[in-house]
Design an enzyme around this catalytic site. Structure first.
Site, PDB file in Angstrom:
ATOM      1  N   PRO A 112       0.826  -1.211   0.000  1.00 17.00           N
ATOM      2  CA  PRO A 112       0.000   0.000   0.000  1.00 17.00           C
ATOM      3  C   PRO A 112       0.859   1.259   0.000  1.00 17.00           C
ATOM      4  CG  PRO A 112      -0.664  -1.479   1.781  1.00 17.00           C
ATOM      5  CD  PRO A 112       0.547  -2.085   1.141  1.00 17.00           C
ATOM      6  N   GLY A 114       2.242   4.889   0.738  1.00 18.53           N
ATOM      7  CA  GLY A 114       2.271   5.916   1.785  1.00 18.53           C
ATOM      8  C   GLY A 114       1.744   5.457   3.131  1.00 18.53           C
ATOM      9  N   ALA A 115       1.769   4.157   3.383  1.00 17.75           N
ATOM     10  CA  ALA A 115       1.119   3.627   4.587  1.00 17.75           C
ATOM     11  C   ALA A 115       2.125   3.155   5.630  1.00 17.75           C
ATOM     12  CB  ALA A 115       0.181   2.487   4.203  1.00 17.75           C
ATOM     13  N   GLY A 116       3.397   3.504   5.467  1.00 22.03           N
ATOM     14  CA  GLY A 116       4.396   3.102   6.459  1.00 22.03           C
ATOM     15  C   GLY A 116       5.048   1.770   6.152  1.00 22.03           C
ATOM     16  N   GLY A 118       6.919   1.297   3.331  1.00 21.62           N
ATOM     17  CA  GLY A 118       8.089   1.495   2.472  1.00 21.62           C
ATOM     18  C   GLY A 118       7.827   1.278   0.990  1.00 21.62           C
ATOM     19  N   SER A 120       7.443   3.476  -1.501  1.00 17.04           N
ATOM     20  CA  SER A 120       8.237   4.291  -2.434  1.00 17.04           C
ATOM     21  C   SER A 120       9.672   3.783  -2.483  1.00 17.04           C
ATOM     22  CB  SER A 120       8.175   5.774  -2.074  1.00 17.04           C
ATOM     23  OG  SER A 120       8.639   5.992  -0.770  1.00 17.04           O
ATOM     24  N   ALA A 121      10.224   3.415  -1.324  1.00 17.14           N
ATOM     25  CA  ALA A 121      11.599   2.899  -1.315  1.00 17.14           C
ATOM     26  C   ALA A 121      11.698   1.631  -2.150  1.00 17.14           C
ATOM     27  CB  ALA A 121      12.053   2.620   0.117  1.00 17.14           C
ATOM     28  N   ALA A 122      10.716   0.734  -2.019  1.00 16.01           N
ATOM     29  CA  ALA A 122      10.762  -0.523  -2.767  1.00 16.01           C
ATOM     30  C   ALA A 122      10.691  -0.270  -4.270  1.00 16.01           C
ATOM     31  CB  ALA A 122       9.621  -1.445  -2.315  1.00 16.01           C
ATOM     32  N   ASP A 164      14.531   3.172   5.058  1.00 21.47           N
ATOM     33  CA  ASP A 164      13.661   2.422   4.136  1.00 21.47           C
ATOM     34  C   ASP A 164      14.427   1.851   2.950  1.00 21.47           C
ATOM     35  OD1 ASP A 164      11.674   3.557   5.698  1.00 21.47           O
ATOM     36  OD2 ASP A 164      10.344   3.872   3.974  1.00 21.47           O
TER      37      ASP A 164
HETATM   38  O1  PMV Z   1       6.292   6.306   6.492  1.00 17.86           O
HETATM   39  P1  PMV Z   1       7.646   5.856   6.069  1.00 17.86           P
HETATM   40  O2  PMV Z   1       7.749   4.401   5.879  1.00 17.86           O
HETATM   41  O3  PMV Z   1       8.203   6.658   4.916  1.00 17.86           O
HETATM   42  O4  PMV Z   1       8.639   6.129   7.293  1.00 17.86           O
HETATM   43  C1  PMV Z   1       9.004   7.403   7.722  1.00 17.86           C
HETATM   44  C2  PMV Z   1       9.956   7.221   8.843  1.00 17.86           C
HETATM   45  C3  PMV Z   1      10.466   8.503   9.492  1.00 17.86           C
HETATM   46  O5  PMV Z   1      11.383   8.106  10.492  1.00 17.86           O
HETATM   47  C4  PMV Z   1       9.334   9.279  10.149  1.00 17.86           C
HETATM   48  C5  PMV Z   1      11.153   9.414   8.489  1.00 17.86           C
HETATM   49  C6  PMV Z   1      12.417   8.833   7.912  1.00 17.86           C
HETATM   50  O6  PMV Z   1      12.757   9.201   6.774  1.00 17.86           O
HETATM   51  O7  PMV Z   1      13.110   8.053   8.589  1.00 17.86           O
END
Ligand code: PMV
Length: 329
Positions: A112, A114-116, A118, A120-122, A164
């Site tokens: 999903p 923007g849901a935490g 990762g 975009s990183a993947a 990430d």
């Molecule tokens: O929501 P995510 O998975 O992009 O995580 C952000 C994590 C933070 O620590 C809030 C910011 C960062 O870049 O580390």
């Protein structure tokens, strides 16, 4: 044509505090983004994306700045997604010394947006790997991680940590503190359960909120340091194979993140549903504000409870993924 995939991740401990030099521990999970890159005979970029939270879209662009997409999904999301892919392709061109290379890029993601987790990183990690391989260059995972970090750093206006992108490129459980990124070996089996509220937090806004709290109140700065202490303890518990202690420390971490104002009603509701179902621990993962929680439970109880929790749109079990970025073909 080259296809690469890279995993999403959960933060076991340490989001937000990692921005201020504290350590964090993340785990890659078996939900992947797959990116196919096929060289074109011009210098343009055509992107086709399908994932869980964006309706599929196709855009072609390149050259001039007015060349923006005409698609039927929210513009900020499309622009963000395109910014990441644009940046990843730029890194591949640079790595392969092929400044005019054009690509057809296809993105398929089980993560999903923007849901935490990762997403975009993947996508960035898989895209750099696929596009460089398509140009005949093989990068090691560390180089892919570093180049992916540069993309995130640029797209997120300097607010990104290496967490990430390193976790997605390296796979497994990882320790990140500033530029010190490494894999943690011999970690126990962690029975992750993820709850997703269907929403997304605004990472930039949430990071800025913590920053101003820290500047205003010494005790907010102390809270960030306390998260660092939890992470150090958690890493030791992980090394000892003490999953119960890991769970207790996740609970503690969530409390500290709540104090910093980055939880939300739906995240708290899912965290409490998991705890009441007998989870060993539960916390938000990533920037917060909405999105996902991660819990530890060896039984099916938390998974079942989350499926019946109002506000939880999707719940799934997730295995730790020992593989980072990899070639699919
Ligand atoms: O929501 P995510 O998975 O992009 O995580 C952000 C994590 C933070 O620590 C809030 C910011 C960062 O870049 O580390």
């Amino acid at each position: 044509m080259a296809t690469s995939s890279a995993p999403g991740k959960v933060y076991l401990f340490g989001e937000h505090a990692v921005v201020y030099g504290e350590p964090a521990v993340l785990c890659a999970i078996e939900r992947r983004a797959r990116v196919t890159a096929e060289a074109r005979d011009d210098d343009r970029l055509r992107v086709q994306a399908n994932d869980l939270t964006l309706d599929g879209f196709t855009v072609t662009w390149g050259g001039d700045a007015d060349d923006r997409p005409d698609v039927d999904v929210p513009t900020p999301l499309v622009e963000a997604a395109m910014g990441y892919i644009d940046g990843a392709v730029e890194q591949a061109r640079d790595a392969a010394d092929a400044p005019a290379a054009g690509f057809d890029v296809t993105v398929e993601s089980e993560i999903p947006l923007g849901a935490g987790l990762g997403s975009s990183a993947a996508v960035v990690v898989a895209c750099i790997d696929a596009a460089t391989r398509e140009l005949g260059v093989d990068l090691d995972a560390e180089t892919v991680a570093d180049r992916a970090y540069r993309v995130e750093h640029e797209v997120q206006d300097g607010e990104a940590s290496r967490a990430d992108t390193f976790c997605s490129a390296a796979g497994g459980a990882v320790h990140v503190q500033g530029d010190d990124c490494r894999r943690l070996d011999d970690t126990p089996n962690l029975p992750f359960v993820v709850g997703y509220d269907g929403g997304a937090g605004d990472t930039g806004e949430l990071v800025a909120g913590v920053r101003s709290l820290r500047e205003e109140f010494d005790f907010a700065a102390d809270t960030v340091e306390a998260i660092g202490d939890v992470v150090r303890r958690g890493e030791r518990a992980l090394g000892d194979g003490d999953v119960e202690a890991v769970g207790r420390l996740m609970d503690f971490d969530h409390g500290l993140l709540s104090a910093l104002g980055v939880s939300s009603r739906s995240l708290d509701t899912m965290v409490w549903a998991a705890r009441e179902a007998g989870a060993l621990g539960a916390k938000l993962t990533g920037a917060g504000g909405g999105g996902c929680i991660v819990a530890l439970d060896r039984t099916e109880q938390t998974h079942t409870a989350l499926q019946y929790t109002p506000g939880c749109e999707e719940a799934f079990r997730a295995e730790l993924d020992a593989d980072g970025v990899r070639a699919e073909r």
